[in-house]
Design an enzyme around this catalytic site. Structure first.
Site, PDB file in Angstrom:
ATOM      1  N   LYS A   1      45.375  45.982  42.065  1.00 53.62           N
ATOM      2  CA  LYS A   1      44.863  46.849  42.973  1.00 53.62           C
ATOM      3  C   LYS A   1      45.656  46.560  44.349  1.00 53.62           C
ATOM      4  O   LYS A   1      46.150  45.710  44.939  1.00 53.62           O
ATOM      5  CB  LYS A   1      43.507  46.302  43.287  1.00 53.62           C
ATOM      6  CG  LYS A   1      42.587  47.241  43.751  1.00 53.62           C
ATOM      7  CD  LYS A   1      41.037  46.536  43.818  1.00 53.62           C
ATOM      8  CE  LYS A   1      40.109  47.464  44.250  1.00 53.62           C
ATOM      9  NZ  LYS A   1      38.980  46.685  44.626  1.00 53.62           N
TER      10      LYS A   1
HETATM   11  C1  E4P Z   1      36.013  48.817  44.841  1.00 52.51           C
HETATM   12  O1  E4P Z   1      36.917  48.328  44.129  1.00 52.51           O
HETATM   13  C2  E4P Z   1      35.550  47.895  46.100  1.00 52.51           C
HETATM   14  O2  E4P Z   1      35.569  46.529  45.669  1.00 52.51           O
HETATM   15  C3  E4P Z   1      34.152  48.071  46.276  1.00 52.51           C
HETATM   16  O3  E4P Z   1      33.451  49.023  45.678  1.00 52.51           O
HETATM   17  C4  E4P Z   1      33.956  48.245  47.867  1.00 52.51           C
HETATM   18  O4  E4P Z   1      32.205  48.466  48.075  1.00 52.51           O
HETATM   19  P1  E4P Z   1      31.730  48.150  49.379  1.00 52.51           P
HETATM   20  O5  E4P Z   1      32.022  49.499  50.254  1.00 52.51           O
HETATM   21  O6  E4P Z   1      30.320  47.991  48.828  1.00 52.51           O
HETATM   22  O7  E4P Z   1      32.319  46.765  50.039  1.00 52.51           O
END
Ligand code: E4P
Length: 218
Positions: A83
């Site tokens: 990522k």
């Molecule tokens: C995606 O890969 C992120 O880890 C995640 O969906 C972020 O979500 P949040 O806005 O609830 O922290």
């Protein structure tokens, strides 16, 4: 539509993976910090639980270090997806890792323009954050509609739309109606999706009537 769990909670991942409904996992530095575990060990453990992609995020900001981190993360298991953040260095790293055959999930996407860049950089997944847009009074699901429409217009784009920052089951339903490829959701949201008061009420009535028959199937 594929379901990923957005979590670094090994117990929850193991428990929900046993339903057969979990196709992959996404993690981020905040989730790892919350779990209190060691990043590399946790990614290895999660990769052994789920067959599909497990996103592990780089933490450097410059291309050279991101690339080294990404290569190290990709060596943890065959099902790691690296990522990277949606920055110029992140997309440069995406291009390099993708050309080496490493699947890349480009995260922190908040606009259709950013999604176009990620596709150009060869991302396997683009992660638009719908909940965080809703939080600031914008329309998170409108972003998904835009990206799905744009990507669908080009046969050459293979980047999958991975709807992230999910806050409730309706986000999942809306994403499915729009034809998004993947949703990543916290374990609590997947559990919520099973629930309907009429299901519980109907089951209780069926079981009460069944017990009156005095029969058993086994
Ligand atoms: C995606 O890969 C992120 O880890 C995640 O969906 C972020 O979500 P949040 O806005 O609830 O922290």
């Amino acid at each position: 539509m594929k379901f990923f769990l957005d979590s670094a909670d090994i117990g929850e991942i193991r428990d929900l993976a046993a339903t057969g409904l979990v196709d992959g996992v996404t993690t981020n530095p905040s989730l790892i910090a919350k779990s209190g575990g060691t990043f590399i060990d946790m990614v290895k453990e999660i990769c052994a639980i789920v067959p599909g992609p497990v996103s592990a995020e780089v933490t450097a900001l410059d291309h050279e270090t991101m690339l080294a981190e990404g290569r190290k993360l990709a060596r943890i298991a065959d099902n790691v997806a690296v990522k990277v953040p949606l920055t110029p260095d992140g997309l440069k790293t995406c291009k390099a890792l993708s050309s080496e055959g490493v699947p890349v999930n480009v995260t922190l996407c908040f606009s259709p323009a950013q999604a176009i860049l990620a596709a150009k950089a060869g991302a396997s997944y683009i992660s638009p954050f719908v909940g965080r847009l809703d939080d600031i009074g914008a329309d998170g699901m409108a972003l998904i509609a835009d990206i799905v429409q744009i990507y669908s217009a080009y046969e050459t784009i293979t980047t999958e739309v991975l709807v992230a920052s999910i806050r409730h089951p309706m986000h999942v339903v809306e994403a499915a109606k729009m034809g998004a490829d993947v949703v990543t959701m916290p374990p609590a949201i997947l559990r919520q999706m099973f629930n309907h008061p009429l299901t519980e009420k109907g089951l209780a009535a069926f079981l009460a009537d069944w017990s009156k028959t005095g029969q058993s199937i086994l």
